[in-house]
Write a protein that holds these residues in place. Structure first.
Motif, PDB file in Angstrom:
ATOM      1  N   MET A 161     -28.341 -41.299  25.040  1.00 49.87           N
ATOM      2  CA  MET A 161     -29.598 -41.885  24.619  1.00 49.87           C
ATOM      3  C   MET A 161     -29.471 -43.391  24.531  1.00 49.87           C
ATOM      4  SD  MET A 161     -31.610 -39.546  24.362  1.00 49.87           S
ATOM      5  CE  MET A 161     -31.843 -37.834  24.055  1.00 49.87           C
ATOM      6  N   ARG A 164     -32.720 -45.159  21.530  1.00 51.22           N
ATOM      7  CA  ARG A 164     -33.135 -44.219  20.500  1.00 51.22           C
ATOM      8  C   ARG A 164     -33.737 -44.957  19.328  1.00 51.22           C
ATOM      9  NH1 ARG A 164     -34.041 -39.034  21.522  1.00 51.22           N
ATOM     10  NH2 ARG A 164     -32.188 -37.835  21.859  1.00 51.22           N
ATOM     11  N   TYR A 267     -29.841 -39.885  31.088  1.00 51.32           N
ATOM     12  CA  TYR A 267     -29.348 -38.663  31.736  1.00 51.32           C
ATOM     13  C   TYR A 267     -29.474 -38.777  33.248  1.00 51.32           C
ATOM     14  CZ  TYR A 267     -30.075 -36.789  27.042  1.00 51.32           C
ATOM     15  OH  TYR A 267     -30.049 -36.595  25.693  1.00 51.32           O
ATOM     16  N   SER A 269     -29.643 -36.130  35.397  1.00 55.13           N
ATOM     17  CA  SER A 269     -30.484 -35.126  36.057  1.00 55.13           C
ATOM     18  C   SER A 269     -31.240 -34.311  35.021  1.00 55.13           C
ATOM     19  CB  SER A 269     -29.609 -34.186  36.884  1.00 55.13           C
ATOM     20  OG  SER A 269     -28.685 -33.574  36.019  1.00 55.13           O
ATOM     21  N   ARG A 271     -32.541 -30.816  33.338  1.00 57.53           N
ATOM     22  CA  ARG A 271     -31.994 -29.485  33.156  1.00 57.53           C
ATOM     23  C   ARG A 271     -32.962 -28.477  33.755  1.00 57.53           C
ATOM     24  NH1 ARG A 271     -30.056 -29.768  26.933  1.00 57.53           N
ATOM     25  NH2 ARG A 271     -28.054 -30.782  27.238  1.00 57.53           N
ATOM     26  N   GLN A 274     -36.987 -28.223  33.322  1.00 59.80           N
ATOM     27  CA  GLN A 274     -37.649 -29.442  32.839  1.00 59.80           C
ATOM     28  C   GLN A 274     -38.544 -30.081  33.897  1.00 59.80           C
ATOM     29  OE1 GLN A 274     -34.233 -31.777  31.448  1.00 59.80           O
ATOM     30  NE2 GLN A 274     -34.753 -31.316  29.322  1.00 59.80           N
ATOM     31  N   PRO A 292     -34.342 -21.835  26.369  1.00 61.12           N
ATOM     32  CA  PRO A 292     -33.535 -21.520  25.187  1.00 61.12           C
ATOM     33  C   PRO A 292     -33.433 -22.686  24.210  1.00 61.12           C
ATOM     34  CG  PRO A 292     -32.173 -21.545  27.178  1.00 61.12           C
ATOM     35  CD  PRO A 292     -33.567 -21.816  27.606  1.00 61.12           C
ATOM     36  N   THR A 293     -33.006 -22.382  23.006  1.00 61.12           N
ATOM     37  CA  THR A 293     -32.845 -23.436  22.002  1.00 61.12           C
ATOM     38  C   THR A 293     -31.866 -24.487  22.521  1.00 61.12           C
ATOM     39  OG1 THR A 293     -31.151 -22.053  21.036  1.00 61.12           O
ATOM     40  CG2 THR A 293     -33.260 -22.024  19.945  1.00 61.12           C
ATOM     41  N   GLY A 294     -32.228 -25.727  22.324  1.00 63.94           N
ATOM     42  CA  GLY A 294     -31.351 -26.819  22.727  1.00 63.94           C
ATOM     43  C   GLY A 294     -31.357 -27.107  24.217  1.00 63.94           C
ATOM     44  N   ALA A 295     -32.305 -26.512  24.945  1.00 60.88           N
ATOM     45  CA  ALA A 295     -32.317 -26.703  26.399  1.00 60.88           C
ATOM     46  C   ALA A 295     -33.064 -27.973  26.791  1.00 60.88           C
ATOM     47  CB  ALA A 295     -32.960 -25.497  27.069  1.00 60.88           C
ATOM     48  N   GLY A 296     -33.723 -28.603  25.822  1.00 64.55           N
ATOM     49  CA  GLY A 296     -34.406 -29.861  26.128  1.00 64.55           C
ATOM     50  C   GLY A 296     -35.898 -29.716  26.371  1.00 64.55           C
ATOM     51  N   LYS A 297     -36.560 -28.965  25.511  1.00 64.20           N
ATOM     52  CA  LYS A 297     -38.011 -28.787  25.689  1.00 64.20           C
ATOM     53  C   LYS A 297     -38.775 -30.082  25.349  1.00 64.20           C
ATOM     54  CE  LYS A 297     -37.916 -24.946  23.137  1.00 64.20           C
ATOM     55  NZ  LYS A 297     -36.481 -24.605  23.202  1.00 64.20           N
ATOM     56  N   SER A 298     -38.256 -30.816  24.342  1.00 62.76           N
ATOM     57  CA  SER A 298     -38.998 -32.005  23.885  1.00 62.76           C
ATOM     58  C   SER A 298     -39.260 -32.992  25.021  1.00 62.76           C
ATOM     59  CB  SER A 298     -38.220 -32.739  22.793  1.00 62.76           C
ATOM     60  OG  SER A 298     -37.632 -31.820  21.919  1.00 62.76           O
ATOM     61  N   LEU A 299     -38.257 -33.110  25.875  1.00 61.79           N
ATOM     62  CA  LEU A 299     -38.393 -34.047  26.985  1.00 61.79           C
ATOM     63  C   LEU A 299     -39.563 -33.692  27.913  1.00 61.79           C
ATOM     64  CD1 LEU A 299     -35.113 -35.303  28.312  1.00 61.79           C
ATOM     65  CD2 LEU A 299     -36.778 -34.743  30.023  1.00 61.79           C
ATOM     66  N   ASP A 551     -30.464 -30.999  15.639  1.00 59.79           N
ATOM     67  CA  ASP A 551     -29.931 -31.250  16.975  1.00 59.79           C
ATOM     68  C   ASP A 551     -28.512 -31.802  16.860  1.00 59.79           C
ATOM     69  OD1 ASP A 551     -29.828 -31.377  19.708  1.00 59.79           O
ATOM     70  OD2 ASP A 551     -30.805 -33.324  19.850  1.00 59.79           O
ATOM     71  N   ARG A 579     -24.839 -26.527  21.346  1.00 63.32           N
ATOM     72  CA  ARG A 579     -25.908 -27.242  22.049  1.00 63.32           C
ATOM     73  C   ARG A 579     -25.343 -28.270  23.009  1.00 63.32           C
ATOM     74  NH1 ARG A 579     -31.086 -26.568  19.134  1.00 63.32           N
ATOM     75  NH2 ARG A 579     -31.857 -28.577  19.818  1.00 63.32           N
TER      76      ARG A 579
HETATM   77  N1  LIG Z   1     -31.765 -33.434  31.161  1.00 66.42           N
HETATM   78  C1  LIG Z   1     -30.978 -33.504  30.101  1.00 66.42           C
HETATM   79  N2  LIG Z   1     -29.669 -33.821  30.238  1.00 66.42           N
HETATM   80  C2  LIG Z   1     -28.841 -33.898  29.164  1.00 66.42           C
HETATM   81  N3  LIG Z   1     -29.245 -33.691  27.899  1.00 66.42           N
HETATM   82  C3  LIG Z   1     -30.540 -33.384  27.686  1.00 66.42           C
HETATM   83  C4  LIG Z   1     -31.456 -33.279  28.771  1.00 66.42           C
HETATM   84  N4  LIG Z   1     -32.660 -32.962  28.258  1.00 66.42           N
HETATM   85  C5  LIG Z   1     -32.504 -32.869  26.924  1.00 66.42           C
HETATM   86  N5  LIG Z   1     -31.230 -33.134  26.579  1.00 66.42           N
HETATM   87  C6  LIG Z   1     -30.673 -33.129  25.218  1.00 66.42           C
HETATM   88  O1  LIG Z   1     -30.588 -31.809  24.736  1.00 66.42           O
HETATM   89  C7  LIG Z   1     -30.717 -31.800  23.319  1.00 66.42           C
HETATM   90  C8  LIG Z   1     -31.698 -30.738  22.909  1.00 66.42           C
HETATM   91  O2  LIG Z   1     -32.987 -31.130  23.299  1.00 66.42           O
HETATM   92  P1  LIG Z   1     -34.274 -30.643  22.491  1.00 66.42           P
HETATM   93  O3  LIG Z   1     -34.139 -30.942  21.058  1.00 66.42           O
HETATM   94  O4  LIG Z   1     -35.450 -31.144  23.219  1.00 66.42           O
HETATM   95  O5  LIG Z   1     -34.111 -29.088  22.711  1.00 66.42           O
HETATM   96  P2  LIG Z   1     -35.156 -27.955  22.403  1.00 66.42           P
HETATM   97  O6  LIG Z   1     -35.260 -27.109  23.612  1.00 66.42           O
HETATM   98  O7  LIG Z   1     -36.414 -28.538  21.857  1.00 66.42           O
HETATM   99  O8  LIG Z   1     -34.376 -27.164  21.282  1.00 66.42           O
HETATM  100  P3  LIG Z   1     -34.946 -26.306  20.058  1.00 66.42           P
HETATM  101  O9  LIG Z   1     -35.673 -25.148  20.630  1.00 66.42           O
HETATM  102  O10 LIG Z   1     -33.726 -25.888  19.326  1.00 66.42           O
HETATM  103  O11 LIG Z   1     -35.812 -27.243  19.264  1.00 66.42           O
HETATM  104  C9  LIG Z   1     -31.160 -33.194  22.917  1.00 66.42           C
HETATM  105  O12 LIG Z   1     -30.068 -33.874  22.368  1.00 66.42           O
HETATM  106  C10 LIG Z   1     -31.591 -33.808  24.206  1.00 66.42           C
HETATM  107  O13 LIG Z   1     -31.438 -35.191  24.210  1.00 66.42           O
END
Ligand SMILES: Nc1ncnc2c1ncn2[C@@H]1O[C@H](COP(=O)(O)OP(=O)(O)OP(=O)(O)O)[C@@H](O)[C@H]1O
Length: 911
Positions: A161, A164, A267, A269, A271, A274, A292-299, A551, A579
């Protein structure tokens, strides 16, 4: 006392060598084992261990934190309780994917060999086969070694990041010109830029040194050079991002999007899932995203928020989750938050920023989103490009965490009231049934489902049978390999008292642990979470309250002290481990007593048709001609009167507002009883120039010189909102005219239409609530049977038991999320019991004064309290919890028969 002084975190942050067993990438399975043969096996890990001192007995009234929503087993025959409650007269007498494309190869530490491979048959989840997007098999993930205390942090988890926020909740300092008005320069607020921050820190040190040397002038010059350099860097960064955004606006190609990703997040690439989601959203389509949890949905909403012209609204179920997400916004996206728990001045400030276009991403609670004032502001002046429904499973009553307030999130409302252009629904855990409900409510076409696995593939899952020595078993586990080397561990319990008890036990055994539950003061919870994140605390022993939005990449293990209430809960909670992609360990202690206790508790929200009918009669008791009248229902007294939990009453009221027919409109909840004390001017003088005070005088009674009144009654009498009355008395208080006290929290509503027949409406609602109750019990049964099946796997020559247990659980999880959730799962309760009827008879005879319903009796026999029959009173009875192992419905039926007999006998005696 609650400090971190007990934390012996020093050793935890040591940085010894990495685990020498980096498991190889998880190969694909050809075919997930549909069936794990229930081979009986002696449980090795814990149950057979020696017996230390027995754990403390749970108190009779544990405060359960699991979300509460109605449920039960197969719907009981709809009893006609028209004559109930029975008054007892005096006389004498409780990496998979739908597209789970792969089962990872499972390796136990003892059996890892680099070429063991199990392949998946690529069972892609295709709810509506021709329409669902075909998802390419996920790239095999390079497994990293687990996070161990003994890790040498030679290559710490990538922290890419670049820009941030500072994490102070205000979050985002650098305002990016996201609306494309190039050339406008940004103010020098670069605190959010990490590079700049370090420059400042560096400068600070140097300043002190030069000051000491007496070299003041050169120091000032340097200071200004640095300042300029920082500004140049930030401006350079911002204009690069602006260029990247412009490029994506021109062409949302993979290349342009990846460039933007790299610039903003660092980053290389995207995931899995995304890019597809972002492109779909940018293309204008509402999207259902299951990652899944931690897969990076927020992005997946943050990047579109940078590109789309209007505001992105993110609806979240918990304020803590919103705060967390706001903190994690990249500094270039200005964020804001609106929740019901904010102070009025915070709300005003956020609304001002919204109107001025400063806020690009707004986090909002569902209640707030439907606030009239909020909606009108959007209708009038603001454009919403995207509405994000986070934790979207909460929309569905068939999910593990249904939230009545989420029922308000219907596409029709979001499109018509907010003029939202598209919706993004996100979840990590949704069964087919839940997905269908969510997509239908949010009108997301089945073609727009992007679903990857429900489970990452870097878990080693295990279960053991435990019992009275569970705390000792936990300690043994934590002192054994690999747990003893793991730096960060979460232990999940079901009850608040357990978190204190277990964390103390671990501390007494030299394990740096802290308890965490929602009953702790907010500041303590924040401190514990921060200490855990900074590795000052090694183990957090928590209820379900911990972890949403957490996180922390390097949580190496999640241990379940009790069986989770559902597969969803299990998957969410183990999802807090690994994660960072490293191998992580998840162990579950299964014990039958806890399973039965949780099963009883799953019945605590159930309702009877009789009670629902009585409740509805009360709700609609207002004259139909008084439609504009503001009605109220004091929560505590109504809860006792109808023997219904607050959540159940709220669910019914929300259904009356949002069901097929709109019977009422919900108004903000408030404390309705006000006691007012006039200090300066006389009440009559104030009333002469203030209509609200005049109405208060008319509607209040005077008690010991104080005016006591009902706020909704005053508001209705002069046709203003309850909030206007509240605002007026607040103003008078600020002027020193009055002081006041409020009490009696209540649901407030206005009736729009009275039902023609209360009977059929109550029957319909009871049926719906009973299905929800059954669904909750079924979810627990499914989770329990998966745990038991995993326990019974046996070592084979090819696979170790831990690998087999992982496979067994993965397979069950896959089936659950992709199959028919309604399938019958054998429950471990009994269907009959010889002494049940006789005991109910004795119970009734010894409690003649009480008004029971069959459900009330069944709850007491299951050891479950309710508003009218609280644990504090009824746990003293001899029968409390005695029939926990008997099916709840069976007890209700027996109780109904015995109640009829009892009434008949008394009637006979009376004559
Ligand atoms: N393309 C990417 N490459 C590497 N890391 C990533 C990528 N996208 C997201 N991340 C990282 O993965 C972590 C988890 O992301 P995020 O919190 O969005 O997950 P989430 O799917 O919302 O999880 P949860 O369901 O548990 O809330 C964060 O630290 C984020 O920065």
């Amino acid at each position: 006392m609650d400090s971190d002084s007990d934390s012996d975190g020093s050793h935890v942050s040591a940085t010894p060598p990495r685990d020498s067993f980096p498991p190889s990438p998880p190969p694909l399975l050809q075919s997930p084992p549909k069936h794990v043969p229930p081979v009986s096996r002696k449980i090795t890990s814990s149950s057979s261990r020696s017996n230390p001192k027995a754990p403390t007995q749970p108190p009779p009234n544990p405060s359960q934190e699991a979300p509460v929503v109605p449920s039960s087993s197969p719907p009981p025959p709809s009893p006609l309780f028209t004559n109930l409650p029975f008054r007892i007269c005096e006389s004498r007498t409780a990496r998979f994917s739908s597209s789970v494309s792969s089962f990872s190869r499972l390796r136990s530490r003892s059996s890892f060999t680099s070429d063991e491979k199990l392949k998946s048959d690529g069972l892609d989840f295709v709810p509506e086969p021709p329409q669902v997007e075909v998802i390419a098999p996920p790239k095999s993930v390079r497994r990293k070694p687990p996070n161990l205390i003994t890790d040498t942090i030679t290559s710490p988890p990538v922290k890419p990041m670049v820009f941030r926020s500072s994490g102070n909740g205000e979050g985002n300092f650098v305002k990016l010109n996201l609306n494309g008005k190039r050339g406008k320069k940004f103010p020098s607020k670069y605190k959010g830029v990490s590079k700049s921050r370090s420059n400042y820190a560096f400068r600070g040190k140097r300043y002190k040194k030069k000051e000491a040397d007496g070299d003041g002038e050169s120091l000032l010059e340097e200071e200004s050079d640095l300042q300029k350099q920082i500004e140049d860097e930030a401006n350079g960064f911002i204009s690069s991002v602006e260029d990247a955004i412009l490029a994506v606006k021109t062409e949302a190609s993979d290349e342009n999007l990846t460039k933007l990703l790299n610039l903003v997040y660092g980053y290389d690439s995207f995931r899995d899932g995304q890019l597809q989601a972002i492109k779909m959203i940018l293309g204008g389509s509402s999207t259902m995203l299951v990652l899944p949890t931690g897969a990076g949905k927020s992005l997946c909403y943050q990047i579109p928020a940078m590109i789309l012209p209007g505001i992105t609204l993110v609806v979240s179920p918990l304020v803590s989750l919103m705060i967390d997400q706001l903190k994690h916004l990249p500094s270039i996206i200005k964020g804001g938050l609106l929740s019901s728990s904010q102070r009025p001045e915070e709300t005003t400030e956020t609304l001002r920023k919204l109107r001025e276009g400063i806020i690009k991403v707004l986090f909002v609670s569902p209640e707030r989103l439907l606030n009239v004032e909020f909606l009108s502001m959007f209708r009038m002046s603001l454009s919403v490009s995207l509405v994000v429904v986070d934790e979207a499973h909460c929309v569905s009553e068939w999910s593990h965490n249904f939230r009545p307030s989420y029922m308000r999130l219907k596409a029709s409302m979001l499109f018509s009231e907010l003029k939202a252009e598209r919706i993004l629904a996100m979840t990590a855990t949704a069964t087919t049934m839940t997905l269908q409900a969510v997509m239908s409510a949010l009108e997301i076409p089945s073609t727009n489902l992007i679903q990857k696995s429900q489970l990452r593939d870097n878990f080693e899952l295990s279960v053991s049978l435990s019992g009275a020595n569970r705390m000792k078993d936990l300690l043994i586990l934590m002192e054994s390999h690999p747990y003893k080397e793991i730096r960060s561990i979460i232990v999940y319990c079901k009850f608040q008292y357990e978190t204190d008890m277990i964390s103390k036990y671990l501390r007494d055994n030299n394990i740096n642990a802290k308890g965490y539950h929602s009953g702790l003061p907010a500041k303590d919870r924040v401190r514990i979470q921060e200490s855990f994140c900074s590795n000052k605390i090694r183990v957090v022993v928590a209820t379900v309250a911990f972890g949403m939005g957490l996180d922390k990449g390097d949580v190496g293990a999640v241990i379940h002290f009790s069986v989770p209430g559902s597969m969803e809960e299990y998957v969410q909670e183990i999802g807090r481990a690994g994660r960072d992609g490293r191998l992580s360990y998840c162990h579950l202690f299964y014990d039958n007593d806890t399973y039965l206790k949780l099963r009883s508790l799953a019945h605590s929200d159930g309702v009877d048709e009789y009670a629902v009918g009585k409740f509805l009669t009360h709700v609609f008791s207002t004259e139909t001609k008084q439609h504009e009248k503001i009605c109220s229902l004091v929560i505590e007294s109504a809860s006792q009167k109808f023997d219904m939990k607050e959540e159940v009453m709220q669910t019914i009221l929300t259904h009356l507002e949002l069901g097929e027919v709109q019977y009422l409109r919900m108004l903000p909840q408030l404390n309705i009883c006000c006691t007012l004390n006039f200090h300066k001017s006389s009440p009559n003088t104030l009333a002469a120039r203030n209509t609200i005070v005049a109405a208060i005088l008319k509607k209040s009674h005077v008690k010991q010189g104080l005016h006591v009144f009902d706020i909704p009654a005053v508001a209705s009498s002069i046709c203003v909102a309850t909030t206007d009355v509240l605002a007026e008395i607040q103003t008078l208080k600020m002027k020193g005219e009055v002081t006041y006290e409020l009490k009696d929290p209540a649901f407030c509503y206005t009736i729009l239409k009275s039902p023609r027949e209360i009977c059929s409406l109550s029957s319909h609602l009871t049926k719906w609530l009973t299905e929800i109750e059954s669904c909750k019990v079924r979810k627990l049964d499914i989770m329990s049977s998966a745990a038991v099946a995993a326990i019974s796997v046996r070592d084979t020559s090819e696979l170790s038991s831990s690998a087999k247990q992982t496979l067994s659980l993965q397979s069950r999880i896959f089936d659950y999320f992709n199959g028919d959730e309604k399938c019958d799962t054998p429950s471990k309760t009994t269907q009959n019991c010889a002494f049940l009827r006789a005991d109910i008879k004795v119970f009734l005879q010894s409690n003649r004064q009480a008004k029971f319903t069959p459900r009330a009796i069944a709850r007491i026999m299951h050891g479950v309290g309710s508003p009218a029959f609280p644990n504090s009173v009824w746990s003293k009875t001899h029968f409390w919890g005695r029939y926990m192992s008997v099916e709840f419905r069976v007890i209700m039926e027996a109780a109904q028969t015995e109640l009829f007999n009892f009434v008949d006998r008394n009637a006979a005696l009376a004559t």
